[in-house]
Design a protein around this motif. Structure first.
Motif, PDB file in Angstrom:
ATOM      1  N   LEU A   1      -1.136  33.428  15.356  1.00 60.76           N
ATOM      2  CA  LEU A   1      -1.795  32.815  16.615  1.00 60.76           C
ATOM      3  C   LEU A   1      -1.384  33.928  17.705  1.00 60.76           C
TER       4      LEU A   1
ATOM      5  N   PRO B   1       0.795  25.889  21.777  1.00 56.28           N
ATOM      6  CA  PRO B   1      -0.686  25.955  21.516  1.00 56.28           C
ATOM      7  C   PRO B   1      -1.624  25.089  22.183  1.00 56.28           C
ATOM      8  N   GLY B   2      -2.920  25.149  22.550  1.00 58.16           N
ATOM      9  CA  GLY B   2      -3.522  24.376  23.457  1.00 58.16           C
ATOM     10  C   GLY B   2      -4.115  23.268  22.390  1.00 58.16           C
TER      11      GLY B   2
ATOM     12  N   ARG C   1       2.387  30.447  14.014  1.00 55.34           N
ATOM     13  CA  ARG C   1       2.718  31.150  15.198  1.00 55.34           C
ATOM     14  C   ARG C   1       2.938  32.587  15.004  1.00 55.34           C
TER      15      ARG C   1
ATOM     16  N   THR D   1      -6.319  24.652  19.498  1.00 58.71           N
ATOM     17  CA  THR D   1      -5.308  25.383  18.194  1.00 58.71           C
ATOM     18  C   THR D   1      -4.802  24.088  17.627  1.00 58.71           C
ATOM     19  N   GLY D   2      -4.426  23.148  18.288  1.00 60.53           N
ATOM     20  CA  GLY D   2      -3.407  22.200  17.846  1.00 60.53           C
ATOM     21  C   GLY D   2      -4.323  21.333  16.747  1.00 60.53           C
TER      22      GLY D   2
ATOM     23  N   LEU E   1       0.062  33.676  20.578  1.00 57.30           N
ATOM     24  CA  LEU E   1       0.799  32.901  21.263  1.00 57.30           C
ATOM     25  C   LEU E   1       1.867  33.638  21.866  1.00 57.30           C
TER      26      LEU E   1
ATOM     27  N   LEU F   1      -5.067  23.421  13.591  1.00 57.48           N
ATOM     28  CA  LEU F   1      -3.755  23.387  12.739  1.00 57.48           C
ATOM     29  C   LEU F   1      -3.738  22.014  12.026  1.00 57.48           C
TER      30      LEU F   1
ATOM     31  N   GLN G   1       4.575  22.321  15.498  1.00 61.90           N
ATOM     32  CA  GLN G   1       4.045  23.586  15.953  1.00 61.90           C
ATOM     33  C   GLN G   1       3.182  23.131  17.069  1.00 61.90           C
ATOM     34  N   VAL G   2       2.701  21.851  17.570  1.00 62.51           N
ATOM     35  CA  VAL G   2       2.042  21.699  18.638  1.00 62.51           C
ATOM     36  C   VAL G   2       3.064  20.854  19.645  1.00 62.51           C
TER      37      VAL G   2
ATOM     38  N   GLU H   1       5.542  29.603  24.000  1.00 61.99           N
ATOM     39  CA  GLU H   1       4.054  29.086  24.565  1.00 61.99           C
ATOM     40  C   GLU H   1       3.701  27.931  23.308  1.00 61.99           C
TER      41      GLU H   1
END
Length: 172
Positions: free
Chosen positions: A74, A82-83, A71, A86-87, A76, A90, A15-16, A80
């Motif tokens: 969020l 995640p910053g 996703r 957010t990471g 996003l 998660l 995800q990140v 994009e």
């Protein structure tokens, strides 16, 4: 638990798109979730082990699903990444929630074994589960199938509360 830990970390990193900080938080959250689950599991009365263990394993599945479909909830844009904040969130949820379920199930499985060999069985299960995940399951089975298989292996011994196979639940 070993298989779910590997799945949780893979889902979070996917995800990140990878980060050492996120990996560190996911592993720390796994330890904290496992410890919290053990504390709760020790206080649970020993009369309804089957439903409790199935619920604990289902909690692990829900944690993985929340990360997998993050996703969708969020804010996003498509593509994009995640910053870091957010990471980290998660990673904390993706590590803590599944470990909470498995931490809760460990004392229940140990209770079925009367504490005899629970740690040795858990260590053997981690070794076998890690090897199966790495060399057999991950290359050819989708994550949802792996999670379902791990759920079944984890919950099956509790459903019949059979002492000879209770070690499988501790190991899983």
């Amino acid at each position: 638990a070993q298989v779910f830990q590997a799945l949780a970390i893979r889902e979070v990193l996917g995800q990140v798109e990878g980060s050492e900080a996120v990996l560190g938080v996911a592993l720390a959250a796994w330890l904290l979730g496992g410890a919290a689950g053990v504390l709760l599991g020790r206080r649970f009365p020993g009369t309804a082990l089957g439903p409790a263990a199935v619920s604990a394993a289902a909690l692990a599945i829900l944690g993985l699903l929340a990360v997998r479909f993050a996703r969708g909830w969020l804010p996003l844009a498509p593509g994009e990444v995640p910053g870091i904040g957010t990471g980290l969130l998660l990673a904390a949820g993706g590590g803590f929630v599944p470990a909470l379920g498995y931490g809760f199930a460990f004392p229940l499985g140990a209770r079925l074994l009367d504490g005899k060999g629970a740690y040795a069985i858990e260590a053997a299960g981690a070794l076998v589960g890690g090897a199966l995940f790495t060399f057999v399951l991950a290359p050819c089975v989708p994550p949802a199938g792996i999670a379902a298989l791990a759920l079944g292996v984890s919950a099956a011994p509790f459903l019949g509360a059979a002492r000879p196979v209770a070690g499988i639940a501790v190991a899983a």
